[in-house]
Design an enzyme around this catalytic site. Structure first.
Site, PDB file in Angstrom:
ATOM      1  N   TYR A  34       0.829  -1.197   0.000  1.00 46.71           N
ATOM      2  CA  TYR A  34       0.000   0.000   0.000  1.00 46.71           C
ATOM      3  C   TYR A  34       0.869   1.256   0.000  1.00 46.71           C
ATOM      4  O   TYR A  34       1.863   1.357   0.714  1.00 46.71           O
ATOM      5  CB  TYR A  34      -0.922   0.035   1.231  1.00 46.71           C
ATOM      6  CG  TYR A  34      -1.512   1.407   1.445  1.00 46.71           C
ATOM      7  CD1 TYR A  34      -2.593   1.831   0.674  1.00 46.71           C
ATOM      8  CD2 TYR A  34      -0.936   2.304   2.340  1.00 46.71           C
ATOM      9  CE1 TYR A  34      -3.095   3.109   0.813  1.00 46.71           C
ATOM     10  CE2 TYR A  34      -1.437   3.584   2.487  1.00 46.71           C
ATOM     11  CZ  TYR A  34      -2.523   3.982   1.722  1.00 46.71           C
ATOM     12  OH  TYR A  34      -3.004   5.256   1.851  1.00 46.71           O
ATOM     13  N   HIS A  81      -2.360   2.064   7.608  1.00 48.64           N
ATOM     14  CA  HIS A  81      -3.514   1.601   6.825  1.00 48.64           C
ATOM     15  C   HIS A  81      -4.218   0.407   7.462  1.00 48.64           C
ATOM     16  O   HIS A  81      -4.545  -0.577   6.785  1.00 48.64           O
ATOM     17  CB  HIS A  81      -3.102   1.295   5.378  1.00 48.64           C
ATOM     18  CG  HIS A  81      -4.122   1.749   4.378  1.00 48.64           C
ATOM     19  ND1 HIS A  81      -4.845   0.878   3.594  1.00 48.64           N
ATOM     20  CD2 HIS A  81      -4.550   2.984   4.041  1.00 48.64           C
ATOM     21  CE1 HIS A  81      -5.661   1.548   2.807  1.00 48.64           C
ATOM     22  NE2 HIS A  81      -5.505   2.843   3.069  1.00 48.64           N
TER      23      HIS A  81
END
Length: 403
Positions: free
Chosen positions: A160, A213
């Site tokens: 990510y 995240h």
């Protein structure tokens, strides 16, 4: 009174999908609102078309608070990302209309500027630590005073926050969701090395941020926070899944690293306990997913009582309409902290011409009446909607995990 006589939903894909609400009044003034919900764009478009727009016709566009309450309390099935994104779109459009009629930028209607500009942070990423630091140095040379750091993890094909292009990051893929493999141990080893290298190259006069995240347990997040404390992180974002809000108390007990959360929040009720128990330092709720400027001001006011600052989500899954609205909010709110800023693709900027500007690490919404952003509908029509999904994560043994 300016009466609402029509409204429509505009869907376009100039680099990625955006949903825009346009509200027209009998005075010839129109307003725009962002209605983009990444990966669920058509759900919001349908909600607006079928359930919201029919209820707007004939109403006074100046009655922003009353219309907000009407759409929220009248829905009965309250909250949730689809409902609150739709309400936010209406709210933004009405503030845009009010500003245009008054001949004032929206921030002046919110009480005026509380500062000269809005500090923003850029995104530095790379497949290696060296690549990431190189991009961060480029951002620093452009005047950024705050930079988010994300880098690839050795042994993992995709991570990510790491894009193929050093500036434009769009994780959503066409067809079906991409399935990535995740290894927490490898991740926890690389991030402190990244921050150490960044401090050695960038020095101490720039703020460094990181987005976890939602991928760590509370104790893992506490460990990472401790490891990063020598490098003075500005914040750790979304350290653990925000549904388990009590988990932030455990993280607090193990690290002094500031904590930020809230980009997936939709209302003040999602943030209330974290704020009142002082378990976070920055609230990351954003205009388009938290009910618009009207509701975000309520969240910020509550946070202000507990010395918690704002740090609105500002990735490219929000259109320039939302970016403009966020900057008006940021400029006016007393407990502003920082604003995320991911630059849009040139195609997006062409479809959404805007007045906001960037210089020396700061942004300003401009002084055009309203939000200071428009949409070129002819150009937008040339970019057809493309179905896209955000990726998903699996552990190395195949178990589904947080992306």
């Amino acid at each position: 009174m300016p009466k609402i006589i029509d409204a429509k939903v505009i869907i376009t894909c100039p680099g990625r999908n955006f949903v825009t609400l346009k509200i027209m009044t009998d005075e010839g003034v129109y307003g725009l609102g962002d209605a983009t919900l990444n990966g669920r764009e058509l759900a919001v478009a349908s909600y607006l078309t079928d359930h919201v727009i029919p209820c707007l016709i004939g109403r006074d566009a100046h009655r922003i608070e009353d219309l907000w309450q009407y759409l929220y309390k009248g829905a009965y099935w309250r909250r949730g990302p689809v409902t609150m994104t739709a309400i936010a779109a209406v709210d933004m459009a009405l503030w845009d209309i009010k500003g245009k009629i008054a001949g004032l930028p929206v921030y002046q209607l919110l009480g005026g500027a509380s500062r000269e500009g809005v500090m923003v942070y850029g995104h530095a990423n790379g497949t290696t630590i060296e690549d990431t630091v190189k991009v961060a140095l480029d951002y620093q040379a452009q005047g950024y005073k705050a930079i988010r750091l994300q880098c690839g993890v050795p042994g993992m094909a995709s991570t990510y926050g790491v894009s193929k292009d050093k500036y434009f990051y769009e994780p959503a893929d066409a067809d079906l969701p991409t399935e990535n493999i995740w290894n927490t141990s490898k991740y926890l080893r690389i991030v402190p090395e990244l921050f150490k290298a960044a401090r050695e190259s960038l020095g101490w006069d720039v703020h460094l941020l990181h987005d976890i995240h939602h991928r760590l347990t509370p104790i893992e997040a506490g460990r990472l926070g401790q490891d990063l404390e020598p490098y003075r992180p500005f914040w750790l974002e979304d350290a653990t899944p925000a549904e388990n809000q009590e988990a932030f108390r455990l993280i607090r007990q193990h690290t002094t690293a500031p904590l930020a959360v809230g980009e997936i929040f939709n209302s003040i009720w999602d943030a209330k306990d974290l704020i009142q128990n002082q378990l976070i330092d920055y609230i990351r709720a954003t205009v388009v997913h938290a009910g618009g400027i009207t509701h975000l001001r309520r969240i910020a006011a509550l946070a202000d009582l507990y010395q918690i600052r704002t740090g609105c989500h500002g990735a490219t899954d929000l259109s320039p309409v939302c970016m403009a609205a966020a900057l008006h909010f940021d400029l006016s709110v007393p407990n502003f902290g920082i604003q995320e800023y991911m630059r849009h693709m040139p195609e997006t900027d062409a479809v959404f011409p805007h007045a906001y500007t960037f210089a020396d690490g700061m942004m300003h919404p401009g002084d055009q009446p309203g939000l200071g952003v428009d949409i070129d509908e002819d150009l937008a029509a040339g970019y057809e909607y493309k179905r896209a999904f955000l990726p998903v994560n699996r552990l190395e043994d195949g178990t589904m995990f947080n992306w």
